[in-house]
Design a protein around this motif. Sequence first.
Motif, mmCIF file in Angstrom:
data_model
loop_
_atom_site.group_PDB
_atom_site.id
_atom_site.type_symbol
_atom_site.label_atom_id
_atom_site.label_comp_id
_atom_site.label_asym_id
_atom_site.label_seq_id
_atom_site.Cartn_x
_atom_site.Cartn_y
_atom_site.Cartn_z
ATOM 1 N N THR A 264 0.819 -1.210 0.000
ATOM 2 C CA THR A 264 0.000 0.000 0.000
ATOM 3 C C THR A 264 0.855 1.263 0.000
ATOM 4 O O THR A 264 0.346 2.359 0.184
ATOM 5 C CB THR A 264 -0.937 0.028 1.228
ATOM 6 O OG1 THR A 264 -0.152 0.142 2.427
ATOM 7 C CG2 THR A 264 -1.793 -1.227 1.290
ATOM 8 N N SER A 307 -4.940 4.212 -0.360
ATOM 9 C CA SER A 307 -4.718 3.475 0.889
ATOM 10 C C SER A 307 -4.899 4.376 2.104
ATOM 11 O O SER A 307 -5.509 3.987 3.104
ATOM 12 C CB SER A 307 -3.310 2.865 0.898
ATOM 13 O OG SER A 307 -3.147 1.928 -0.149
ATOM 14 N N ALA A 310 -8.583 5.042 2.476
ATOM 15 C CA ALA A 310 -9.282 3.864 2.985
ATOM 16 C C ALA A 310 -9.057 3.686 4.478
ATOM 17 O O ALA A 310 -9.998 3.385 5.238
ATOM 18 C CB ALA A 310 -8.826 2.619 2.224
ATOM 19 N N ARG A 311 -7.832 3.867 4.924
ATOM 20 C CA ARG A 311 -7.534 3.671 6.343
ATOM 21 C C ARG A 311 -8.198 4.755 7.196
ATOM 22 O O ARG A 311 -8.627 4.485 8.322
ATOM 23 C CB ARG A 311 -6.023 3.651 6.557
ATOM 24 C CG ARG A 311 -5.364 2.369 6.049
ATOM 25 C CD ARG A 311 -3.902 2.255 6.469
ATOM 26 N NE ARG A 311 -3.413 0.908 6.214
ATOM 27 C CZ ARG A 311 -2.537 0.594 5.247
ATOM 28 N NH1 ARG A 311 -2.061 1.534 4.444
ATOM 29 N NH2 ARG A 311 -2.148 -0.658 5.086
ATOM 30 N N GLY A 315 -12.578 2.365 4.810
ATOM 31 C CA GLY A 315 -12.902 1.731 3.542
ATOM 32 C C GLY A 315 -12.030 0.525 3.257
ATOM 33 O O GLY A 315 -11.184 0.119 4.053
ATOM 34 N N LYS A 316 -12.218 -0.024 2.068
ATOM 35 C CA LYS A 316 -11.468 -1.206 1.645
ATOM 36 C C LYS A 316 -10.139 -0.785 1.022
ATOM 37 O O LYS A 316 -10.098 0.099 0.167
ATOM 38 C CB LYS A 316 -12.284 -2.013 0.627
ATOM 39 C CG LYS A 316 -11.620 -3.299 0.183
ATOM 40 C CD LYS A 316 -12.508 -4.057 -0.804
ATOM 41 C CE LYS A 316 -11.840 -5.346 -1.268
ATOM 42 N NZ LYS A 316 -12.689 -6.080 -2.247
ATOM 43 N N LEU A 317 -9.073 -1.433 1.444
ATOM 44 C CA LEU A 317 -7.759 -1.112 0.902
ATOM 45 C C LEU A 317 -7.674 -1.513 -0.566
ATOM 46 O O LEU A 317 -8.203 -2.559 -0.964
ATOM 47 C CB LEU A 317 -6.661 -1.831 1.684
ATOM 48 C CG LEU A 317 -6.335 -1.282 3.073
ATOM 49 C CD1 LEU A 317 -5.369 -2.216 3.781
ATOM 50 C CD2 LEU A 317 -5.734 0.115 2.971
ATOM 51 N N ASN A 319 -6.171 -2.931 -4.067
ATOM 52 C CA ASN A 319 -5.323 -4.089 -4.370
ATOM 53 C C ASN A 319 -4.961 -4.099 -5.851
ATOM 54 O O ASN A 319 -4.946 -5.147 -6.502
ATOM 55 C CB ASN A 319 -6.037 -5.384 -3.986
ATOM 56 C CG ASN A 319 -5.120 -6.587 -4.043
ATOM 57 O OD1 ASN A 319 -3.910 -6.469 -3.835
ATOM 58 N ND2 ASN A 319 -5.680 -7.747 -4.351
#
Length: 396
Positions: A264, A307, A310-311, A315-317, A319
């Motif tokens: 990330t 990233s 999201a953190r 939320g969703k990291l 990918n």
Amino acid sequence: MQHRIVVLGAGYTGAIAAGRLAKRLRREDVAITLVNAESDFVERVRMHQLAVGQQLRPRSLAEMFAGTGVEVRLGKVTGVDVDRRTVAVTDPDHPGEDRELEYDTLVYALGSAWNHQGVPGTVEHAHEIAGRPGALRLRERLAGLDAGESVVVVGGGLTGLEAATEIAEARPDLDVSLAARGGLGDWLSPKGRRHLRKVFGSLGITAYENAAVTEVAADHVATADGATVPAAVTLWTAGFAVHPIARATTLNVTDTGQIVVDGTMRSVSHPDVYAVGDAAMAAGPGDKPLRMSCASGTPTAWQAADSIAARLTGGKLPNAPLRYFNQCISLGRREGLIQYVTADDRAVGAALTGRFAAVYKELVCKAAAWGVANPTLGVPARRRAVTRAEVRPAAV
């Protein structure tokens, strides 16, 4: 209290990261500060064009980020204390004085400069085009050369190839040569190598292959095999070195000074620090380190910004894979080479050449600059509320 995000460096990666964060997070929740030594965004991939006298469109950072919620701070970064979470920045209004910026999240995007590799005489006598100041100095020097004088480009990578062909096309009256440590374009496909040699021949560029330069003098370069190549001007393009500040911190860095990050783009040693672009030691397919380039730097900026968002918002990291598709090489204004590659940057047989490739490369350069001003690639902003702050207590 607003979450303080400080982005160091407004090159491709830093500017994209700052702009993308502003599109991902609510303005009332975050304070985003972008620190840069220059007031304009510099299209680094065009420095060889600037060096031969071509005019580049000015891109004011203040105008680029007007109304976005990103505060642009002009100043040179002189130090980073990752334990106190502070950054020291010069104050352009008060020379000799530094200002201290505090952060909750830091995005380190200070990038790289030329790497003289300790070769004797390089610092004293060679030019570089890793940034605008160097390109402008080279432009002035080239403008003062008389017909028949010699220019030697040291380095057979993408920067060296683009610089040599640009100079030879713009100044056909000069004697241009290139010294490469290996074979000319030896990483390219057979089709790519053939086209490269064809262009070198048409532009009258002499290629010194398997010729490691061991010394640079005022009027020549010397190679490991004992040869001497005349050079009224030497341009050194043999690699890049990252900004030294990270090495002076307690961050986990490599022997080259790059910050070690996870997938990330987060520092493996300091979770409130992210590194992008040339400053980061990031792994691509097969855990192969990404090379220093705009092609790999831009995706790392997207990855880091998404990233962080999201953190902070729960939320969703992301990918998204970090991979390569092609290498885009301009060979003057009328010729180009688009070498298609595997995900881990190995050449395949397919390549585009000629005028079409030159147009392709120009579109890529324009798209890269457009991407800085449009960090979400035209997708509408989706700003979310900060629900948590992943920061460490400051050291006492």
